[in-house]
Scaffold this active site. Structure first.
Site, PDB file in Angstrom:
ATOM      1  N   CYS A 326      -6.521   5.480   2.686  1.00  0.00           N
ATOM      2  CA  CYS A 326      -6.439   6.709   3.471  1.00  0.00           C
ATOM      3  C   CYS A 326      -7.034   7.889   2.688  1.00  0.00           C
ATOM      4  CB  CYS A 326      -4.996   6.960   3.900  1.00  0.00           C
ATOM      5  SG  CYS A 326      -4.859   8.096   5.310  1.00  0.00           S
ATOM      6  N   HIS A 433      -2.825   1.674   6.115  1.00  0.00           N
ATOM      7  CA  HIS A 433      -1.568   1.646   5.366  1.00  0.00           C
ATOM      8  C   HIS A 433      -0.847   0.331   5.680  1.00  0.00           C
ATOM      9  CE1 HIS A 433      -1.568   5.798   3.968  1.00  0.00           C
ATOM     10  NE2 HIS A 433      -1.896   6.185   5.181  1.00  0.00           N
TER      11      HIS A 433
END
Length: 490
Positions: A326, A433
Site C-alpha cells: 500500500c 493488505h
C-alpha cells in the site's frame, strides 16, 4: 457495554471473548463500537471501512463484519487531525476541535447503527474507547458514558493489573463519573493477573466494600495471545527457532497502518520478524517490508530523515529483497503527487525510485476485497497457469498508481493487473493488505525472499484457535450467572 480505565485495558479482548462465549451457546450476537480511533482497519463485504478489532469481534460472533459495527472510525493523519469515516466511508479530514463540534452529527450515525443491530441480533456487546473518565472529553461524548446513557445499557469496567495500581485505576475512574454514570457501572473485571489469586483476595474484598460493586472476574494473563491488535504495534513474537531461515525487517513509520498484515509472520518460528523503531538502522536481513501509511508523503520524508532510504539501498546492493504494501508500494515508485491536499499541503514528493510507477492521491478512497493469482515467484520466471498461486486480501487506499513497464504482482479475478515487480525480481509492490493470511501466497512470498518455510495453519485458523482459547479462559474465570442476568438473552 465494556469500558476500560485506560486504552489497552482489555476492552477489545473482553468483547471478543463475550461474543465467542455467547456464539458457542447459540446466541445471535454482534459487536459494536460507537467510535474507534485506529489505523488498523478492515474492509467489509459492502465495501466499507471499520476498525480491525470489530472485524475480529465479528469473527468471534460467527458473523460477517458490517459498517454498523463501527459507525465512526477516526484515522489519525497528524497529531491533531484525523480522517473521519462515517458508516464505512471517509467524509472529511478534521482537526480535533472541528470534530469535537461535529460529534452531534456523529452521534446520529452511532444511534442509527446501534438500533439496526438491536433489531437484527438477540444481543449486542458494546466496546467503549479509551477511558470514560477523560473529563476534558466528557461534553458531547459518544464513545463511552454518553452513549451508554443514551441507550440505557449497563457497563462493565475493566482494568489491567499488569500495569500496576489496578485499585486506583478502578476507584479513581468511578470517582470521576457522575452519579447516574456510577450507578450504570454494574461490576469490575481485572485483566492480565499473574500469581497466586489468594494474595489478591483481600484487595478484591476491599474494592467491593469501597464501591459497593462486585468483581465479575479476574482474568489470568494469557501468554502469546495472537489476536489482531486494534492499533498499537505488537513487536512480541513467538519463539524464533535456532535454525530460523529468514529475517524480515519492517520500519515503523510515524503513521504506520494495518500492521496486522505481519501478524502471521510473527508466529512462524522460522521467521525472525524485526520491527525497526525510529532512530534505528535497518539490521541485516533477507527482506525489508515497507508497510502501509496514513500519511505517505510525510512518512516518506521520515524514511529519509531516519536514513532508512540508505539502508534500503545497501540492502539491495547485497542482494536483499524489498516488498512495499500500500503506502510502502507507493514509496517505491518514482513520484507521489497530492494535487488536492488529501494528506496535507498539496505538492509532489519524489519516491525512492525503485519501481517504474507514479502515484496520484485522489479524494475518493478505494475499498475492496480482492482475490486473484500471484505473479511473484522465486526465480523471476512467470509461473504457468497450472502452477498459479491464489492470493487474496483487501485494498484501502486513496492513491491511483500508474505502472509503466513492469511485471504485475498479481492478476485479480476481474482481470485487473495489480502491483508491480522490478525487472531484476528484487523489488515488489502491492496494494493488497492481508496477503500473508493466505497460506499459499505466504509460502510463495517467503520463497521469493529466500527461504522455504513450513506453515502449519492459516491465519483464519490461528484466529479461531485464539478466540476459542480466550473464550475457554473467560468461561472459567467470569461470573457468568451475573453476566447472563445483565445480558438477558440467554
Amino acid at each position: 457495554m465494556v469500558q476500560g480505565t485506560s486504552s489497552d485495558a482489555g476492552k477489545s479482548m473482553l468483547v471478543a471473548a463475550l461474543c465467542r462465549c455467547l456464539y458457542r451457546r447459540g446466541v445471535k450476537v454482534a459487536p459494536f463500537k460507537p467510535q474507534n480511533m485506529a489505523l488498523n482497519s478492515a474492509v467489509t463485504g459492502e465495501g466499507g471501512e471499520i476498525g480491525r478489532a470489530q472485524a475480529v469481534q465479528a469473527q468471534a460472533a460467527g458473523i460477517a463484519p458490517t459498517v454498523d459495527m463501527n459507525p465512526v472510525l477516526l484515522k489519525p493523519s497528524t497529531d491533531t487531525g484525523a480522517q473521519v469515516i462515517i458508516h464505512g466511508k471517509a467524509i472529511a479530514n478534521m482537526q480535533a476541535g472541528v470534530y469535537h463540534n461535529y460529534k452531534n452529527v456523529a452521534m446520529e450515525a452511532v444511534l442509527t447503527s446501534h438500533a439496526r443491530l438491536v433489531r437484527q441480533y438477540q444481543c449486542v456487546i458494546v466496546e467503549g474507547a479509551g477511558s470514560p473518565a477523560e473529563v476534558n472529553l466528557r461534553e458531547g461524548d459518544i464513545a463511552n458514558m454518553g452513549f451508554a446513557e443514551a441507550v440505557n445499557c449497563p457497563v462493565i469496567l475493566i482494568a489491567d493489573i499488569d500495569r500496576g495500581g489496578v485499585f486506583a485505576q478502578l476507584v479513581g475512574t468511578l470517582a470521576l463519573l457522575s452519579d447516574s454514570e456510577q450507578k450504570r457501572v454494574v461490576g469490575f473485571v481485572i485483566n492480565k493477573f499473574r500469581g497466586d489469586i489468594a494474595l489478591l483476595k483481600s484487595g478484591l474484598e476491599w474494592l467491593e466494600k469501597r464501591t459497593g460493586k462486585p468483581v465479575l472476574g479476574v482474568l489470568p494473563y494469557l501468554p502469546n495471545l495472537q489476536l489482531a491488535a486494534e492499533d498499537a504495534v505488537n513487536a512480541a513474537q513467538n519463539h524464533v527457532a535456532d535454525d530460523s531461515r529468514l529475517t524480515i525487517a519492517v520500519p515503523v513509520f510515524t503513521r504506520i497502518s494495518n500492521h496486522t498484515d505481519f501478524d502471521m509472520l510473527r508466529v512462524l518460528p522460522q521467521v525472525n520478524l524485526v520491527y525497526v523503531p525510529p532512530h534505528t538502522s535497518v539490521p541485516p536481513c533477507d527482506l525489508i517490508i515497507l508497510p502501509g501509511s496514513k500519511n505517505v508523503r510525510g512518512d516518506l520524508a521520515f524514511t529519509r530523515e531516519m536514513g532508512w532510504h540508505q539502508d534500503i539501498a545497501r540492502h539491495l546492493r547485497y542482494g536483499g529483497k524489498v516488498l512495499g504494501i500500500c503506502g510502502g508500494y507507493q514509496m517505491l515508485g518514482k513520484l507521489i503527487s497530492d494535487p488536492n491536499g488529501v494528506e496535507g499541503p498539496p505538492g509532489n514528493t519524489p519516491g525512492l525510485g525503485y519501481l517504474d510507477t507514479q502515484t496520484v492521491l485522489q479524494r475518493e478512497k478505494q475499498l475492496t476485497l480482492s482475490r486473484g493469482q500471484l505473479c511473484l515467484c522465486a526465480n523471476g520466471i512467470q509461473p504457468a497457469v497450472s502452477e498459479s498461486v491464489d492470493v487474496e486480501g483487501y485494498q484501502i487506499h486513496v492513491g491511483e498508481t500508474d505502472v509503466n513497464e513492469a511485471t504485475c504482482f498479481a492478476i485479480l479475478s476481474d482481470g485487473q493487473r495489480e502491483g508491480a515487480i522490478s525487472s531484476d525480481n528484487q523489488i515488489a509492490g502491492t496494494y493488497l493488505h492481508g496477503l500473508f493470511d493466505n497460506t499459499s501466497a505466504l509460502k510463495t512470498i517467503l520463497a521469493w525472499a529466500g527461504a522455504t518455510v513450513q506453515v502449519e495453519q492459516s491465519y483464519a485458523e490461528l484466529q479461531e484457535r485464539e478466540l476459542n482459547r480466550l473464550a475457554d479462559m473467560s468461561e472459567q474465570h467470569l461470573d457468568w450467572e451475573t453476566i447472563d442476568s445483565l445480558i438477558g438473552c440467554i
